[in-house]
Design a protein around this motif. Structure first.
Motif, short mmCIF file in Angstrom:
data_model
loop_
_atom_site.label_atom_id
_atom_site.label_comp_id
_atom_site.label_asym_id
_atom_site.label_seq_id
_atom_site.Cartn_x
_atom_site.Cartn_y
_atom_site.Cartn_z
N ALA A 138 4.91 3.42 -7.25
CA ALA A 138 3.77 3.57 -8.16
C ALA A 138 3.04 2.24 -8.37
CB ALA A 138 4.24 4.12 -9.50
N ASP A 139 1.75 2.26 -8.10
CA ASP A 139 0.94 1.04 -8.22
C ASP A 139 -0.54 1.45 -8.20
OD1 ASP A 139 -0.44 -1.33 -8.01
OD2 ASP A 139 0.65 -2.06 -6.26
N PRO A 140 -1.28 1.20 -9.29
CA PRO A 140 -2.69 1.61 -9.33
C PRO A 140 -3.56 0.91 -8.28
CG PRO A 140 -2.15 0.20 -11.20
CD PRO A 140 -0.86 0.55 -10.54
N GLN A 141 -3.04 -0.18 -7.69
CA GLN A 141 -3.79 -0.89 -6.65
C GLN A 141 -3.32 -0.53 -5.24
OE1 GLN A 141 -6.36 -2.66 -7.73
NE2 GLN A 141 -5.71 -2.14 -9.81
N SER A 142 -2.39 0.39 -5.12
CA SER A 142 -1.82 0.73 -3.83
C SER A 142 -2.86 1.36 -2.89
CB SER A 142 -0.66 1.71 -4.01
OG SER A 142 -0.15 2.13 -2.75
N ALA A 143 -2.70 1.07 -1.59
CA ALA A 143 -3.56 1.67 -0.58
C ALA A 143 -3.10 3.08 -0.25
CB ALA A 143 -3.54 0.81 0.68
N VAL A 144 -1.90 3.42 -0.68
CA VAL A 144 -1.36 4.77 -0.47
C VAL A 144 -1.80 5.65 -1.64
CG1 VAL A 144 0.74 6.16 -0.21
CG2 VAL A 144 0.64 3.84 0.75
N PHE A 145 -2.53 6.70 -1.34
CA PHE A 145 -3.14 7.53 -2.39
C PHE A 145 -2.10 8.04 -3.39
CE2 PHE A 145 -4.77 11.69 -3.94
CZ PHE A 145 -5.90 11.23 -4.60
N TYR A 146 -1.00 8.55 -2.90
CA TYR A 146 0.05 9.10 -3.77
C TYR A 146 0.54 8.05 -4.76
CZ TYR A 146 4.54 11.20 -5.12
OH TYR A 146 5.59 11.71 -5.84
N ASN A 147 0.87 6.87 -4.26
CA ASN A 147 1.36 5.80 -5.12
C ASN A 147 0.29 5.29 -6.08
OD1 ASN A 147 3.90 5.89 -3.95
ND2 ASN A 147 3.44 4.31 -2.44
N LYS A 148 -0.95 5.29 -5.61
CA LYS A 148 -2.07 4.86 -6.45
C LYS A 148 -2.23 5.79 -7.65
CE LYS A 148 -7.00 3.68 -6.13
NZ LYS A 148 -7.51 4.51 -7.24
N VAL A 149 -2.16 7.10 -7.40
CA VAL A 149 -2.30 8.07 -8.50
C VAL A 149 -1.15 7.92 -9.49
CG1 VAL A 149 -2.32 10.52 -9.08
CG2 VAL A 149 -3.61 9.71 -7.09
N LYS A 150 0.07 7.79 -8.98
CA LYS A 150 1.22 7.62 -9.86
C LYS A 150 1.07 6.36 -10.71
CE LYS A 150 3.66 11.22 -8.60
NZ LYS A 150 3.92 12.35 -9.53
N GLY A 151 0.56 5.30 -10.11
CA GLY A 151 0.33 4.06 -10.84
C GLY A 151 -0.72 4.21 -11.92
N GLU A 152 -1.77 4.96 -11.62
CA GLU A 152 -2.83 5.20 -12.60
C GLU A 152 -2.30 6.02 -13.78
OE1 GLU A 152 -6.24 6.97 -10.80
OE2 GLU A 152 -6.66 5.25 -9.51
N VAL A 153 -1.45 7.00 -13.48
CA VAL A 153 -0.86 7.80 -14.55
C VAL A 153 -0.03 6.91 -15.47
CG1 VAL A 153 0.79 9.63 -15.09
CG2 VAL A 153 -0.80 9.93 -13.19
#
Length: 238
Positions: A138-153
């Motif tokens: 999980a990371d809001p700055q991730s290039a991987v969409f799934y991880n980016k969304v989890k990070g934003e949550v």
């Protein structure tokens, strides 16, 4: 009443484990399962309410509980929630895949919007502790969409004023899913030896029941922090 647990994502891998463990846990008197439809499961501790998750902010909990009532049996529960005389925790395991959702937009709605809507709704009801299943990357700055969304949550949940927010980041999950996920099954084949030989604790697969046990454990601990990230390696001992 001792404690009330709200549970969203009950039909999922970890959600089902949470439900079974919460039923067995004497700490909780009532489990309120929230979802689009009810499960084919009944128990004296379980109350199921259903509706469109996109509109959960408009839900009237008391009305929904009373609609499930038989002979006034819900009265003590309604009273405990209204008077905030019982400690209330919420467990969120909502999530899908882009393939199941049909598009990135639909995926975002389920994995982000529904989670935030559920969190805001239970906080207004009086829930103090919120526990959410995120992802290892999980990371809001991730290039991987799934991880980016989890990070934003994760970041958006921090804005909601819970007494305690637990963010659980499991690695690859082991367990019996209802739907077949080809990528996950292939990954399990290659990564299962990490479990057998107890290698790479940070990244090795973790069983669904371990995550569920860790969530219930942390929900019932006195915490000195308002936000806590619980990594997969820290859940391996449960």
């Amino acid at each position: 009443m001792k404690k009330i647990a709200f549970l969203a994502g009950t039909s999922g891998l970890i959600g089902m484990q949470l439900l079974h463990q919460l039923i067995q846990d004497s700490t909780y008197d009532t489990i309120i399962s929230v979802g689009r439809r009810k499960l084919a499961l009944k128990h004296q501790k379980l109350v199921q309410i259903e509706g469109e998750m996109a509109k959960i902010k408009e839900w009237d909990l008391e009305a929904k509980l009373r609609s499930e009532d038989l002979g006034g049996m819900m009265f003590p529960l309604v009273e405990a929630i209204e008077n905030k005389s019982s400690e209330m925790h919420a467990f969120c395991t909502l999530g899908t895949t882009i393939k199941s959702a049909g598009s990135k937009e639909k995926f975002y709605e389920v994995d982000h919007d529904f989670v935030l809507n559920f969190a805001g709704w239970v906080q207004k009801i009086g829930v103090t502790n919120f526990l959410y299943v995120s992802a290892l990357g999980a990371d809001p700055q991730s290039a991987v969409f799934y991880n980016k969304v989890k990070g934003e949550v994760e970041e958006d949940l921090k804005v909601i004023p819970f007494d305690y927010l637990g963010l659980f980041r499991p690695s690859l999950l082991m367990g019996q899913r209802k739907e077949f996920r080809f990528g996950e099954e292939v990954a399990k084949i290659f990564m299962k030896p990490l479990i057998w030989f107890k290698l790479a604790k940070k990244y090795r697969p973790i069983y669904d029941y371990q995550v569920a046990k860790a969530m219930i454990f942390h929900a019932n601990q006195t915490k000195s922090v308002k936000v806590e990230v619980v990594f997969s390696k820290d859940m391996q001992s449960f």
